[in-house]
Scaffold this motif. Structure first.
Motif: not given
Length: 153
Positions: A68-70, A138-145
């Motif tokens: 996610f890039a701000l 902001v890097l996603s470590l794991r998709e929860v939903k």
């Protein structure tokens, strides 16, 4: 048009399975096939259903990074925002873009093969877009939903 219980059930069922047959849909919502097909066509015509699509597999496509890039602008001119928004439409790895409030101007949902690929994308593409003065990732470590469809409020 207001949605009744059956309309809502139809919408929830097709969000869960866009390829559901009319017979299975009718059975799931307690209708016979003809009235179910009529309701579905009406829901489409009334704009409750935007489109149908498949959800692709990130691992199969070798997409290993979700970020996610701000994005922040230094100058807030309408012309720059319009040009930025026009250009991002043509970048497939930006899968979503939101104009947001707060410290950033845009929030981009971006996918890449790996961190090196993402880093090159930020350096060579995102930072070169009109108006962009900074990009925070902001890097996603794991998709929860994942996108499970819209709730029917």
């Amino acid at each position: 048009m207001t949605l009744d219980k059956t309309d809502r059930a139809i919408l929830m069922a097709i969000q869960a399975d866009g390829r559901i047959t009319n017979a299975s849909l009718a059975d799931a919502v307690g209708l016979t096939e003809t009235p179910c097909a009529r309701r579905l066509k009406r829901l489409e015509a009334d704009g409750y259903i935007d489109s149908y699509r498949a959800v692709l597999s990130k691992p199969a496509l070798q997409i290993g990074v979700t970020a996610f890039a701000l994005v922040r602008f230094g100058v807030h001119e309408r012309r720059l925002a319009d040009e930025f928004e026009r250009e991002i439409q043509a970048i497939p790895r930006i899968v979503a873009c939101h104009n947001v409030s707060g410290s950033a101007d845009y929030l981009l949902h971006v996918v890449a093969r790996d961190l090196e690929d993402y880093g090159a994308f930020v350096r060579d593409v995102l930072r070169a877009l009109p108006g962009v003065t900074s990009v925070e990732s902001v890097l996603s470590l794991r998709e929860v939903k994942s996108d499970a469809g819209l709730p029917l409020l």
